[in-house]
Design a protein around this motif. Structure first.
Motif, mmCIF file in Angstrom:
data_model
loop_
_atom_site.group_PDB
_atom_site.id
_atom_site.type_symbol
_atom_site.label_atom_id
_atom_site.label_comp_id
_atom_site.label_asym_id
_atom_site.label_seq_id
_atom_site.Cartn_x
_atom_site.Cartn_y
_atom_site.Cartn_z
ATOM 1 N N ILE A 410 1.048 -1.383 -0.218
ATOM 2 C CA ILE A 410 0.101 0.349 -0.274
ATOM 3 C C ILE A 410 1.123 0.709 -0.202
ATOM 4 O O ILE A 410 0.518 2.489 -0.510
ATOM 5 C CB ILE A 410 -0.843 0.044 1.028
ATOM 6 N N GLU A 411 1.902 1.725 0.816
ATOM 7 C CA GLU A 411 2.554 2.262 0.891
ATOM 8 C C GLU A 411 3.164 2.939 -0.427
ATOM 9 O O GLU A 411 3.576 4.050 -0.417
ATOM 10 C CB GLU A 411 4.090 2.282 2.525
ATOM 11 N N LEU A 414 1.100 3.981 -2.749
ATOM 12 C CA LEU A 414 -0.041 5.758 -2.364
ATOM 13 C C LEU A 414 1.738 7.120 -2.661
ATOM 14 O O LEU A 414 1.404 7.666 -3.733
ATOM 15 C CB LEU A 414 -0.385 5.538 -0.789
ATOM 16 N N ILE A 417 1.199 8.849 -5.574
ATOM 17 C CA ILE A 417 -0.047 9.801 -5.944
ATOM 18 C C ILE A 417 0.820 11.051 -5.663
ATOM 19 O O ILE A 417 0.603 11.907 -5.702
ATOM 20 C CB ILE A 417 -0.730 9.734 -4.687
ATOM 21 N N VAL A 479 -0.291 13.167 1.483
ATOM 22 C CA VAL A 479 -0.134 11.365 0.826
ATOM 23 C C VAL A 479 0.566 10.747 2.153
ATOM 24 O O VAL A 479 0.146 9.496 2.440
ATOM 25 C CB VAL A 479 0.714 11.590 -0.197
ATOM 26 N N GLU A 482 -1.270 9.329 4.840
ATOM 27 C CA GLU A 482 -1.907 8.224 4.287
ATOM 28 C C GLU A 482 -1.291 7.237 4.201
ATOM 29 O O GLU A 482 -1.750 5.901 4.363
ATOM 30 C CB GLU A 482 -2.823 8.331 3.100
ATOM 31 N N CYS A 483 -0.186 7.315 3.995
ATOM 32 C CA CYS A 483 0.790 6.348 3.564
ATOM 33 C C CYS A 483 1.299 5.449 5.215
ATOM 34 O O CYS A 483 1.518 3.974 5.412
ATOM 35 C CB CYS A 483 2.113 6.420 3.178
ATOM 36 N N LEU A 486 -3.190 3.037 8.217
ATOM 37 C CA LEU A 486 -4.451 2.945 6.850
ATOM 38 C C LEU A 486 -5.624 2.671 7.832
ATOM 39 O O LEU A 486 -5.043 2.762 9.240
ATOM 40 C CB LEU A 486 -3.771 1.528 6.665
ATOM 41 N N VAL A 528 -6.385 1.438 -2.557
ATOM 42 C CA VAL A 528 -5.751 2.753 -2.938
ATOM 43 C C VAL A 528 -6.728 3.400 -3.890
ATOM 44 O O VAL A 528 -6.410 4.290 -3.342
ATOM 45 C CB VAL A 528 -4.337 2.246 -3.966
ATOM 46 N N VAL A 531 -8.650 5.057 -1.267
ATOM 47 C CA VAL A 531 -7.426 6.519 -1.272
ATOM 48 C C VAL A 531 -7.210 8.000 -2.097
ATOM 49 O O VAL A 531 -7.171 8.795 -1.831
ATOM 50 C CB VAL A 531 -6.022 5.855 -0.673
ATOM 51 N N CYS A 532 -7.276 7.129 -3.457
ATOM 52 C CA CYS A 532 -7.795 8.265 -4.547
ATOM 53 C C CYS A 532 -8.420 8.703 -4.531
ATOM 54 O O CYS A 532 -8.929 10.244 -4.404
ATOM 55 C CB CYS A 532 -7.471 6.918 -6.222
#
Length: 609
Positions: A410-411, A414, A417, A479, A482-483, A486, A528, A531-532
């Motif tokens: 995930i990190e 992300l 982004i 960003v 979010e990283c 979670l 992801v 989050v986007c």
């Protein structure tokens, strides 16, 4: 009616005081619209003697060669009683009762403008004479026409004088008083020749015949005076001036007028014309005609003045305000210009002017498109998922769900982004810079002062650059948030997914099979995308807060702070207007003052009637 001639006298004086005397100029001229009588004649035609006879005073400079080297605007004012006196326009509070001193002042004032040379100048001298022995009348005495230059004069003097005379008499509002000597052939008269060029029908020319008493014996001027030799619309007028011997003996002008009347009344050739001959009659005819012409021109003058005032005000408005002299005034002026610029910039952002909608386009189209172009599928390919999950497990394989593997997948997804986030910041920054340049171009005051324009532009761009950096930090922090944290609910679903789809007692090798890894990739992609979707809304808010909002609030705050510490000398450098524009504004302001004064003068006469 007398007030009409006085009106034109006042307007002519105002014209000269404010630099309008009918010369070649890019400025509107009132002088050309005013009715006037120009006296034209060759040297030795008796022009000066005619003027002195009308006035009844010996006051004009005399000598050989060109004596009149500047136009003399002679304004005559009739007094009911009292002592006669003269005043010059350049010496408004000084009265001359000695007319020999008047003669000397005319010569001295001519020299002040032309130097002690024999050059000519188009700048007029104003002389007002107040006397019980004159009629209300204004005459413009022009330099005498000549055929050759005398010593000390350039060869161009002949054409220079002719061009000056022509510049006056070619105007349709000018009445021409053409002086010709009777003892010379009329066909060679300089005055008649140039008058005929500009007034071929003789509709505004008065012919004056001098030196009738000096004609050869056996000859007379009857044919000319009766209009048979050369016809004009107005009858010819004959005058008999003082002889040189009379001038040398200082013969009284009043006595000279009496002798002139006796000459025409007693002369067999001219006694039938005596009632319309002589300098007294000439003055009365000219005064009456000038009054008639002025009255007919008043409506046209009013229309011209009103129209020109509007044009002058419009151009002055376009040129902007003049620069203040003191430091406080300069600072205030700079601040006002900056506020105008800042207001225009805000109007672009708020939709009053175009351009601000481009920012919305970044958020609605550019940012979503950039997020869609991120290659999450490639990042979550089977081999990459297997590699990251395995590396994250280290020496201890995961028991139920590969939490560290999920986090790493995930990190790393992300972090990609950040690119679209930074691109959104840069795109808005570019739009804001473009709006700054547009606003500068639309701020007319900044066009006047190039140095201030550069300073304001640099200050605005510096502020936008600072705001861009703050916005970049804020967007990247979103960003990174979010990283680093979670959403818990996502992880809580993982054991349920395992229970539904797998057995935790399977060997470690089973856990890395394609089906298992595919389910991990699907879960990561789902997170992801979630989050986007969130960042698609929060990044625009951050950009607007850090860039757009701040640009509206404090675009020039740093500039204003520094401006307060500047000295007057530096403030003056910022207001470095083009000298040509400064001169133009000054000239326009003077001309506007003239037209407003003329408007008030004409309105006062109109109301009095």
């Amino acid at each position: 009616m007398e007030s009409l001639i006085s009106l034109v006298n006042r307007l002519q004086r105002a014209c000269t005081a404010l630099g309008d005397y009918g010369d070649e100029s890019a400025l509107p001229t009132l002088w050309d619209a005013l009715p006037s009588i120009a006296v034209v004649g060759g040297q030795s035609s008796g022009k000066s003697s005619v003027l002195e006879s009308i006035v009844g005073k010996d006051f004009l400079p005399r000598g050989s060669g060109i004596v009149t080297r500047r136009p003399l605007v002679l304004q005559l004012h009739k007094l009911e009683e009292g002592r006669e006196y003269a005043e010059f326009g350049h010496l408004p509070r000084k009265r001359f009762t000695d007319f020999a001193a008047v003669r000397k002042e005319i010569a001295d004032e001519t020299d002040r403008e032309t130097g002690r040379t024999k050059q000519i100048s188009s700048v007029p001298i104003y002389l007002s004479i107040y006397s019980p022995n004159v009629v209300n009348l204004t005459l413009i005495d022009l330099p005498g026409l000549t055929k050759v230059a005398v010593e000390g004069q350039p060869d161009s003097i002949v054409m220079d004088i002719e061009n000056m005379v022509r510049s006056y008499i070619e105007k349709p509002n000018c009445i021409i008083l053409a002086i010709s000597p009777a003892n010379q052939d009329l066909a060679t008269s300089d005055a008649i020749k140039i008058s005929r060029e500009v007034d071929p029908k003789g509709e505004r020319t008065f012919g004056v015949l001098t030196k009738i008493d000096l004609m050869d014996k056996g000859t007379d001027a009857v044919d000319i005076l009766e209009g048979k030799a050369y016809r004009l619309q107005f009858p010819w007028i004959g005058v008999v001036n003082r002889s040189q011997q009379d001038i040398n003996k200082n013969v009284d002008m009043i006595a000279a007028r009496r002798r002139e009347r006796d000459y025409f009344a007693q002369s067999p050739e001219y006694k039938h014309l005596a009632n319309r001959m002589g300098s007294e009659y000439l003055g009365k005819v000219l005064s009456k005609h000038l009054e008639t012409v002025i009255k007919s021109r008043i409506p046209g003058l009013q229309s011209l003045i009103n129209k020109t005032i509007i044009e002058l005000e419009s151009e002055l408005s376009r040129l902007g305000k003049p620069i203040a002299n003191d430091a406080g005034g300069k600072l205030y002026m700079i601040m006002e210009i900056c506020r105008t610029f800042d207001g225009i910039f805000k109007e672009h952002l708020d939709g009053v002017r175009p351009g601000g909608d481009n920012i919305n386009n970044v958020f609605d189209n550019q940012l979503p498109a950039a997020l869609k172009r991120l290659q999450f599928d490639k990042h979550l390919a089977m081999e990459n998922v297997r590699k990251l999950i395995t590396e994250a497990d280290g020496y201890q394989p995961h028991l139920i769900a590969p939490e560290q593997g999920y986090r790493r997948l995930i990190e790393t997804a992300l972090l990609t982004i950040k690119g679209p986030a930074e691109a959104a910041v840069d795109a808005v920054h570019a739009i804001l810079k473009d709006l700054v340049h547009k606003s500068m171009n639309e701020t007319s005051e900044l066009k006047q002062y190039p140095s201030l324009r550069v300073e304001v532009g640099n200050a605005a761009i510096d502020s936008l650059n600072r705001m861009k950096e703050e916005s970049r930090k804020a967007a990247l922090q979103l960003v990174e948030m979010e990283c680093c944290y979670l959403t818990v609910d996502f992880f809580r679903k993982l054991p349920q997914d395992v229970e539904k789809g797998g057995n935790p007692t399977h060997s470690i090798f089973d856990r890395y099979n394609d089906s298992y890894l595919r389910r991990i990739a699907t879960n990561v992609l789902s997170y992801v995308n979630m989050v986007c979707a969130s960042l698609r809304n929060s990044i625009p808010k951050s950009v607007v807060y850090c860039q757009v909002r701040e640009a509206k609030r404090s675009l020039l705050d740093h500039f204003f702070t520094e401006l307060g510490t500047k000295e007057a000398r530096h403030l003056g450098k910022l207001l470095d207007e083009d000298p040509a524009i400064m001169q133009r504004r000054t000239s326009l302001a003077k001309r506007l003052e003239l037209y407003r004064a003329a408007q008030a003068e004409i309105d006062s006469v109109a109301w009095s009637k």
